[in-house]
Design a protein around this motif. Sequence first.
Motif, PDB file in Angstrom:
ATOM      1  N   LEU A  28       0.821  -1.211   0.000  1.00  0.00           N
ATOM      2  CA  LEU A  28       0.000   0.000   0.000  1.00  0.00           C
ATOM      3  C   LEU A  28       0.859   1.266   0.000  1.00  0.00           C
ATOM      4  CD1 LEU A  28      -2.774  -1.104   2.487  1.00  0.00           C
ATOM      5  CD2 LEU A  28      -2.982  -0.810   0.006  1.00  0.00           C
ATOM      6  N   ARG A  29       1.977   1.214   0.699  1.00  0.00           N
ATOM      7  CA  ARG A  29       2.854   2.382   0.756  1.00  0.00           C
ATOM      8  C   ARG A  29       3.558   2.636  -0.579  1.00  0.00           C
ATOM      9  NH1 ARG A  29       5.824   3.248   5.907  1.00  0.00           N
ATOM     10  NH2 ARG A  29       5.353   1.049   6.077  1.00  0.00           N
ATOM     11  N   GLU A  30       4.075   1.561  -1.189  1.00  0.00           N
ATOM     12  CA  GLU A  30       4.873   1.703  -2.417  1.00  0.00           C
ATOM     13  C   GLU A  30       4.038   1.710  -3.698  1.00  0.00           C
ATOM     14  OE1 GLU A  30       8.227   2.109  -2.666  1.00  0.00           O
ATOM     15  OE2 GLU A  30       8.395   2.166  -0.472  1.00  0.00           O
ATOM     16  N   GLN A  31       2.850   1.087  -3.668  1.00  0.00           N
ATOM     17  CA  GLN A  31       1.992   0.990  -4.855  1.00  0.00           C
ATOM     18  C   GLN A  31       2.761   0.436  -6.065  1.00  0.00           C
ATOM     19  OE1 GLN A  31      -1.525   2.102  -4.955  1.00  0.00           O
ATOM     20  NE2 GLN A  31      -1.109   1.778  -2.786  1.00  0.00           N
ATOM     21  N   PRO A  32       3.374  -0.746  -5.938  1.00  0.00           N
ATOM     22  CA  PRO A  32       4.149  -1.287  -7.064  1.00  0.00           C
ATOM     23  C   PRO A  32       3.244  -1.713  -8.216  1.00  0.00           C
ATOM     24  CG  PRO A  32       3.910  -2.959  -5.380  1.00  0.00           C
ATOM     25  CD  PRO A  32       3.329  -1.676  -4.812  1.00  0.00           C
ATOM     26  N   THR A  33       3.763  -1.635  -9.432  1.00  0.00           N
ATOM     27  CA  THR A  33       2.983  -2.076 -10.586  1.00  0.00           C
ATOM     28  C   THR A  33       2.972  -3.599 -10.680  1.00  0.00           C
ATOM     29  OG1 THR A  33       4.924  -1.839 -11.998  1.00  0.00           O
ATOM     30  CG2 THR A  33       3.396   0.024 -11.910  1.00  0.00           C
ATOM     31  N   ASN A  34       4.023  -4.254 -10.212  1.00  0.00           N
ATOM     32  CA  ASN A  34       4.104  -5.712 -10.222  1.00  0.00           C
ATOM     33  C   ASN A  34       4.166  -6.189  -8.771  1.00  0.00           C
ATOM     34  OD1 ASN A  34       4.756  -8.421 -10.436  1.00  0.00           O
ATOM     35  ND2 ASN A  34       6.132  -8.106 -12.171  1.00  0.00           N
ATOM     36  N   VAL A  35       3.024  -6.528  -8.212  1.00  0.00           N
ATOM     37  CA  VAL A  35       2.933  -6.893  -6.796  1.00  0.00           C
ATOM     38  C   VAL A  35       3.679  -8.197  -6.512  1.00  0.00           C
ATOM     39  CG1 VAL A  35       1.347  -7.473  -4.918  1.00  0.00           C
ATOM     40  CG2 VAL A  35       0.766  -5.655  -6.521  1.00  0.00           C
ATOM     41  N   VAL A  36       3.635  -9.138  -7.439  1.00  0.00           N
ATOM     42  CA  VAL A  36       4.309 -10.424  -7.223  1.00  0.00           C
ATOM     43  C   VAL A  36       5.820 -10.230  -7.135  1.00  0.00           C
ATOM     44  CG1 VAL A  36       4.733 -12.709  -8.201  1.00  0.00           C
ATOM     45  CG2 VAL A  36       2.442 -11.727  -8.294  1.00  0.00           C
ATOM     46  N   ALA A  37       6.389  -9.462  -8.046  1.00  0.00           N
ATOM     47  CA  ALA A  37       7.830  -9.194  -8.012  1.00  0.00           C
ATOM     48  C   ALA A  37       8.191  -8.405  -6.757  1.00  0.00           C
ATOM     49  CB  ALA A  37       8.260  -8.430  -9.261  1.00  0.00           C
ATOM     50  N   PHE A  38       7.353  -7.467  -6.380  1.00  0.00           N
ATOM     51  CA  PHE A  38       7.592  -6.685  -5.170  1.00  0.00           C
ATOM     52  C   PHE A  38       7.598  -7.593  -3.947  1.00  0.00           C
ATOM     53  CE2 PHE A  38       6.205  -4.245  -1.497  1.00  0.00           C
ATOM     54  CZ  PHE A  38       7.064  -3.162  -1.538  1.00  0.00           C
ATOM     55  N   ALA A  39       6.620  -8.512  -3.876  1.00  0.00           N
ATOM     56  CA  ALA A  39       6.549  -9.441  -2.746  1.00  0.00           C
ATOM     57  C   ALA A  39       7.788 -10.324  -2.691  1.00  0.00           C
ATOM     58  CB  ALA A  39       5.288 -10.290  -2.842  1.00  0.00           C
ATOM     59  N   ALA A  40       8.256 -10.781  -3.833  1.00  0.00           N
ATOM     60  CA  ALA A  40       9.464 -11.611  -3.872  1.00  0.00           C
ATOM     61  C   ALA A  40      10.665 -10.834  -3.330  1.00  0.00           C
ATOM     62  CB  ALA A  40       9.732 -12.090  -5.297  1.00  0.00           C
ATOM     63  N   GLN A  41      10.808  -9.589  -3.729  1.00  0.00           N
ATOM     64  CA  GLN A  41      11.909  -8.752  -3.247  1.00  0.00           C
ATOM     65  C   GLN A  41      11.758  -8.476  -1.754  1.00  0.00           C
ATOM     66  OE1 GLN A  41      11.657  -5.326  -5.762  1.00  0.00           O
ATOM     67  NE2 GLN A  41      12.786  -6.284  -7.442  1.00  0.00           N
ATOM     68  N   TYR A  42      10.544  -8.225  -1.311  1.00  0.00           N
ATOM     69  CA  TYR A  42      10.264  -7.947   0.096  1.00  0.00           C
ATOM     70  C   TYR A  42      10.677  -9.133   0.968  1.00  0.00           C
ATOM     71  CZ  TYR A  42       7.506  -7.070   4.332  1.00  0.00           C
ATOM     72  OH  TYR A  42       7.105  -6.890   5.631  1.00  0.00           O
ATOM     73  N   PHE A  43      10.244 -10.331   0.571  1.00  0.00           N
ATOM     74  CA  PHE A  43      10.582 -11.512   1.360  1.00  0.00           C
ATOM     75  C   PHE A  43      12.066 -11.853   1.263  1.00  0.00           C
ATOM     76  CE2 PHE A  43       5.930 -12.511   0.886  1.00  0.00           C
ATOM     77  CZ  PHE A  43       5.642 -12.289   2.231  1.00  0.00           C
ATOM     78  N   GLN A  44      12.687 -11.559   0.131  1.00  0.00           N
ATOM     79  CA  GLN A  44      14.129 -11.785  -0.001  1.00  0.00           C
ATOM     80  C   GLN A  44      14.905 -10.887   0.965  1.00  0.00           C
ATOM     81  OE1 GLN A  44      15.678 -14.160  -1.789  1.00  0.00           O
ATOM     82  NE2 GLN A  44      17.564 -13.487  -0.830  1.00  0.00           N
ATOM     83  N   LYS A  45      14.482  -9.632   1.092  1.00  0.00           N
ATOM     84  CA  LYS A  45      15.127  -8.714   2.046  1.00  0.00           C
ATOM     85  C   LYS A  45      14.974  -9.211   3.471  1.00  0.00           C
ATOM     86  CE  LYS A  45      14.208  -4.498  -0.487  1.00  0.00           C
ATOM     87  NZ  LYS A  45      13.524  -3.201  -0.414  1.00  0.00           N
ATOM     88  N   LEU A  46      13.780  -9.690   3.823  1.00  0.00           N
ATOM     89  CA  LEU A  46      13.562 -10.219   5.168  1.00  0.00           C
ATOM     90  C   LEU A  46      14.435 -11.440   5.429  1.00  0.00           C
ATOM     91  CD1 LEU A  46       9.685  -9.987   5.625  1.00  0.00           C
ATOM     92  CD2 LEU A  46      11.441  -8.460   6.527  1.00  0.00           C
ATOM     93  N   LEU A  47      14.561 -12.300   4.433  1.00  0.00           N
ATOM     94  CA  LEU A  47      15.407 -13.478   4.570  1.00  0.00           C
ATOM     95  C   LEU A  47      16.867 -13.088   4.763  1.00  0.00           C
ATOM     96  CD1 LEU A  47      15.640 -16.553   4.513  1.00  0.00           C
ATOM     97  CD2 LEU A  47      15.824 -16.410   2.032  1.00  0.00           C
ATOM     98  N   GLU A  48      17.326 -12.111   3.995  1.00  0.00           N
ATOM     99  CA  GLU A  48      18.711 -11.648   4.126  1.00  0.00           C
ATOM    100  C   GLU A  48      18.957 -11.036   5.501  1.00  0.00           C
ATOM    101  OE1 GLU A  48      19.201  -9.064   0.763  1.00  0.00           O
ATOM    102  OE2 GLU A  48      19.288 -10.749  -0.651  1.00  0.00           O
ATOM    103  N   GLN A  49      17.991 -10.289   6.015  1.00  0.00           N
ATOM    104  CA  GLN A  49      18.122  -9.710   7.352  1.00  0.00           C
ATOM    105  C   GLN A  49      18.220 -10.811   8.405  1.00  0.00           C
ATOM    106  OE1 GLN A  49      14.712  -7.207   7.831  1.00  0.00           O
ATOM    107  NE2 GLN A  49      15.610  -5.488   6.716  1.00  0.00           N
TER     108      GLN A  49
END
Length: 66
Positions: A28-49
């Motif tokens: 909701l904050r970022e309003q990405p055009t590709n939600v699936v790709a955004f979710a993949a990047q989001y979860f990848q960042k959490l995994l890296e953290q």
Amino acid sequence: MSIASSNTNLRVPAGFRNLLEGLAREVLREQPTNVVAFAAQYFQKLLEQREAGGTDPVAWGAMLED
């Protein structure tokens, strides 16, 4: 199309609700055009953290739910 009902009770894993709420908030904050790709990047960042020794968002979310 009909869906058969059953008496099966499914439990949501601890921390899962908090994890999905975090994703929804960022979408909701970022309003990405590709939600699936955004979710993949989001979860990848959490995994890296988590792997870097930072906080585990699922464990933290599970503590909040208790």
